[in-house]
Design a protein around this motif. Structure first.
Motif, mmCIF file in Angstrom:
data_model
loop_
_atom_site.group_PDB
_atom_site.id
_atom_site.type_symbol
_atom_site.label_atom_id
_atom_site.label_comp_id
_atom_site.label_asym_id
_atom_site.label_seq_id
_atom_site.Cartn_x
_atom_site.Cartn_y
_atom_site.Cartn_z
ATOM 1 N N UNK A 81 0.811 -1.221 0.000
ATOM 2 C CA UNK A 81 0.000 0.000 0.000
ATOM 3 C C UNK A 81 0.841 1.265 0.000
ATOM 4 N N UNK A 82 0.310 2.264 -0.678
ATOM 5 C CA UNK A 82 0.940 3.583 -0.629
ATOM 6 C C UNK A 82 -0.113 4.649 -0.348
ATOM 7 N N UNK A 83 0.334 5.684 0.381
ATOM 8 C CA UNK A 83 -0.531 6.812 0.695
ATOM 9 C C UNK A 83 -0.371 7.838 -0.416
ATOM 10 N N UNK A 84 -1.510 8.292 -0.946
ATOM 11 C CA UNK A 84 -1.461 9.232 -2.077
ATOM 12 C C UNK A 84 -2.462 10.360 -1.879
ATOM 13 N N UNK A 85 -2.209 11.480 -2.559
ATOM 14 C CA UNK A 85 -3.192 12.562 -2.564
ATOM 15 C C UNK A 85 -4.411 12.082 -3.329
ATOM 16 N N UNK A 86 -5.575 12.429 -2.809
ATOM 17 C CA UNK A 86 -6.807 12.046 -3.517
ATOM 18 C C UNK A 86 -6.962 12.936 -4.744
ATOM 19 N N UNK A 87 -7.244 12.311 -5.866
ATOM 20 C CA UNK A 87 -7.464 13.089 -7.095
ATOM 21 C C UNK A 87 -8.706 12.551 -7.812
ATOM 22 N N UNK A 88 -9.256 13.393 -8.656
ATOM 23 C CA UNK A 88 -10.286 12.917 -9.587
ATOM 24 C C UNK A 88 -9.551 12.524 -10.848
ATOM 25 N N UNK A 89 -9.624 11.241 -11.174
ATOM 26 C CA UNK A 89 -8.861 10.761 -12.334
ATOM 27 C C UNK A 89 -9.466 11.282 -13.633
ATOM 28 N N UNK A 90 -8.600 11.694 -14.530
ATOM 29 C CA UNK A 90 -9.016 12.080 -15.882
ATOM 30 C C UNK A 90 -9.080 10.762 -16.677
ATOM 31 N N UNK A 91 -10.233 10.433 -17.281
ATOM 32 C CA UNK A 91 -10.347 9.094 -17.888
ATOM 33 C C UNK A 91 -9.635 8.958 -19.240
ATOM 34 N N UNK A 92 -8.348 9.294 -19.224
ATOM 35 C CA UNK A 92 -7.530 9.173 -20.437
ATOM 36 C C UNK A 92 -6.230 8.466 -20.081
ATOM 37 N N UNK A 93 -5.740 7.652 -21.014
ATOM 38 C CA UNK A 93 -4.408 7.054 -20.859
ATOM 39 C C UNK A 93 -3.498 7.778 -21.841
ATOM 40 N N UNK A 94 -2.416 8.310 -21.338
ATOM 41 C CA UNK A 94 -1.454 8.995 -22.210
ATOM 42 C C UNK A 94 -0.295 8.041 -22.488
ATOM 43 N N UNK A 113 10.776 -1.588 -33.229
ATOM 44 C CA UNK A 113 12.198 -1.331 -33.022
ATOM 45 C C UNK A 113 12.714 -0.068 -33.700
ATOM 46 N N UNK A 114 11.879 0.576 -34.525
ATOM 47 C CA UNK A 114 12.345 1.829 -35.157
ATOM 48 C C UNK A 114 12.380 2.939 -34.101
ATOM 49 N N UNK A 115 13.529 3.599 -33.990
ATOM 50 C CA UNK A 115 13.660 4.692 -33.021
ATOM 51 C C UNK A 115 12.989 5.941 -33.573
ATOM 52 N N UNK A 116 12.175 6.576 -32.763
ATOM 53 C CA UNK A 116 11.451 7.778 -33.211
ATOM 54 C C UNK A 116 12.316 9.004 -32.921
ATOM 55 N N UNK A 117 12.459 9.889 -33.900
ATOM 56 C CA UNK A 117 13.336 11.044 -33.650
ATOM 57 C C UNK A 117 12.696 11.986 -32.620
ATOM 58 N N UNK A 118 11.368 12.037 -32.624
ATOM 59 C CA UNK A 118 10.652 12.766 -31.559
ATOM 60 C C UNK A 118 9.662 11.804 -30.932
ATOM 61 N N UNK A 119 9.500 11.874 -29.606
ATOM 62 C CA UNK A 119 8.531 10.972 -28.975
ATOM 63 C C UNK A 119 7.138 11.190 -29.576
ATOM 64 N N UNK A 120 6.378 10.107 -29.681
ATOM 65 C CA UNK A 120 5.000 10.208 -30.173
ATOM 66 C C UNK A 120 4.054 10.051 -28.989
ATOM 67 N N UNK A 121 3.081 10.950 -28.925
ATOM 68 C CA UNK A 121 2.089 10.918 -27.837
ATOM 69 C C UNK A 121 0.761 10.436 -28.400
ATOM 70 N N UNK A 122 0.103 9.581 -27.630
ATOM 71 C CA UNK A 122 -1.231 9.125 -28.045
ATOM 72 C C UNK A 122 -2.145 9.211 -26.835
ATOM 73 N N UNK A 123 -3.450 9.377 -27.104
ATOM 74 C CA UNK A 123 -4.379 9.279 -25.970
ATOM 75 C C UNK A 123 -5.445 8.215 -26.239
ATOM 76 N N UNK A 124 -5.719 7.480 -25.179
ATOM 77 C CA UNK A 124 -6.748 6.448 -25.237
ATOM 78 C C UNK A 124 -7.833 6.829 -24.233
#
Ligand code: TMP
Ligand code: ASP
Length: 242
Positions: A81-94, A113-124
């Motif tokens: 177990x860990x103690x955490x600040x209570x938050x309202x979760x944003x229903x997105x996975x980044x 395996x292809x290295x990306x020159x810039x990181x790619x961000x996606x949201x689910x």
């Protein structure tokens, strides 16, 4: 340190259970021993996996906190177990990708395996009925989940997190291929990194052998569950070497 009273179950997911405490601004997060993949289609019980992921997430969140990025993590309470600040979760996975793998490789028909020159961000979009579909910023704003300003803030935090943890892992001979993070808002409406960061939520490849060191071994059925446990243990061992 004051004693924490565990009260009611606030919510329960596939691998964690959240409890209220006597402090309305704090919650206890309990790590279970379940391992699931493919939207819960594949599931198993992996004795003490929760202990490993609690410890691994603790080490990574402590590191991120120490870099000045705000997270929900306060402290580890015990093995599970860990103690955490209570938050309202944003229903997105980044999802942040440094190297092509997984669903991006399948969706776009490009080799892993292809290295990306810039990181790619996606949201689910976290929605079990819809099986967590990939969406874009405009969909998320349309669904009234988040504003464009908040999305930009999250992309900036996610980019910073990627930058610091990529190096943190590489120093331990682990390549951070990609990872998934989630955010929540505290009572002051501040955006905090929440949830977990562990071999369940990242792709890790060994720097020397390029072997997989994460949940892909379970997802893809490459190893027996006991071997999957040993690999998670290996990650923890490497994180403990400074
Ligand atoms: P993906 O390639 O399957 O989209 O996964 C990208 C990264 O996100 C990978 O490190 C695994 C992680 N992930 C989760 O933690 N939870 C999920 O539900 C999914 C789909 C991915
Ligand atoms: N769908 C996700 C995966 O394949 C997570 C899960 O179902 O727990 O990893």
């Amino acid at each position: 340190m004051s004693c924490i009273i565990k009260k009611n179950i606030l919510s329960e997911g596939k691998t964690k259970r959240i409890y209220t405490t006597q402090n309305p601004l704090e919650v206890l997060i309990h790590y279970k021993d379940n391992i699931t993949a493919l939207d819960g289609l594949k599931k198993n019980f992996l004795q003490d996996k929760g202990v490993l992921n609690n410890e691994i997430t603790t080490l990574i969140f402590k590191f991120i906190n120490s870099c000045g990025i705000k997270t929900h993590f306060i402290r580890k309470k015990n093995n599970r177990e860990q103690l955490c600040h209570k938050v309202d979760m944003i229903p997105l996975e980044f999802v942040v990708r440094n190297i092509v793998a997984g669903s991006m490789s399948k969706r776009l028909g490009v080799k892993e395996g292809i290295h990306l020159s810039n990181p790619i961000f996606e949201i689910f979009y976290k929605n079990d009925k819809l099986k967590d579909p990939l969406i874009n910023d405009h969909h998320a704003v349309f669904l009234e989940i988040i504003s464009y300003e908040e999305l930009n803030r999250i992309y900036s935090i996610a980019s910073e997190i990627n930058h610091i943890i990529k190096k943190y892992f590489l120093d331990k001979n682990i390549i951070l291929v990609d990872f998934k993070i989630e955010f929540g808002k505290n009572h002051k409406n501040e955006i905090l990194l929440s949830d977990e960061i562990s071999p369940d939520t990242c792709r890790f490849w060994d720097k020397k052998t390029m072997k997989k060191l994460d949940k892909d071994l379970f997802r893809m059925g490459l190893k027996e569950k006991e071997e999957v446990f040993d690999i998670y243990m290996e990650i923890l061992k490497r994180l403990n070497v400074s």
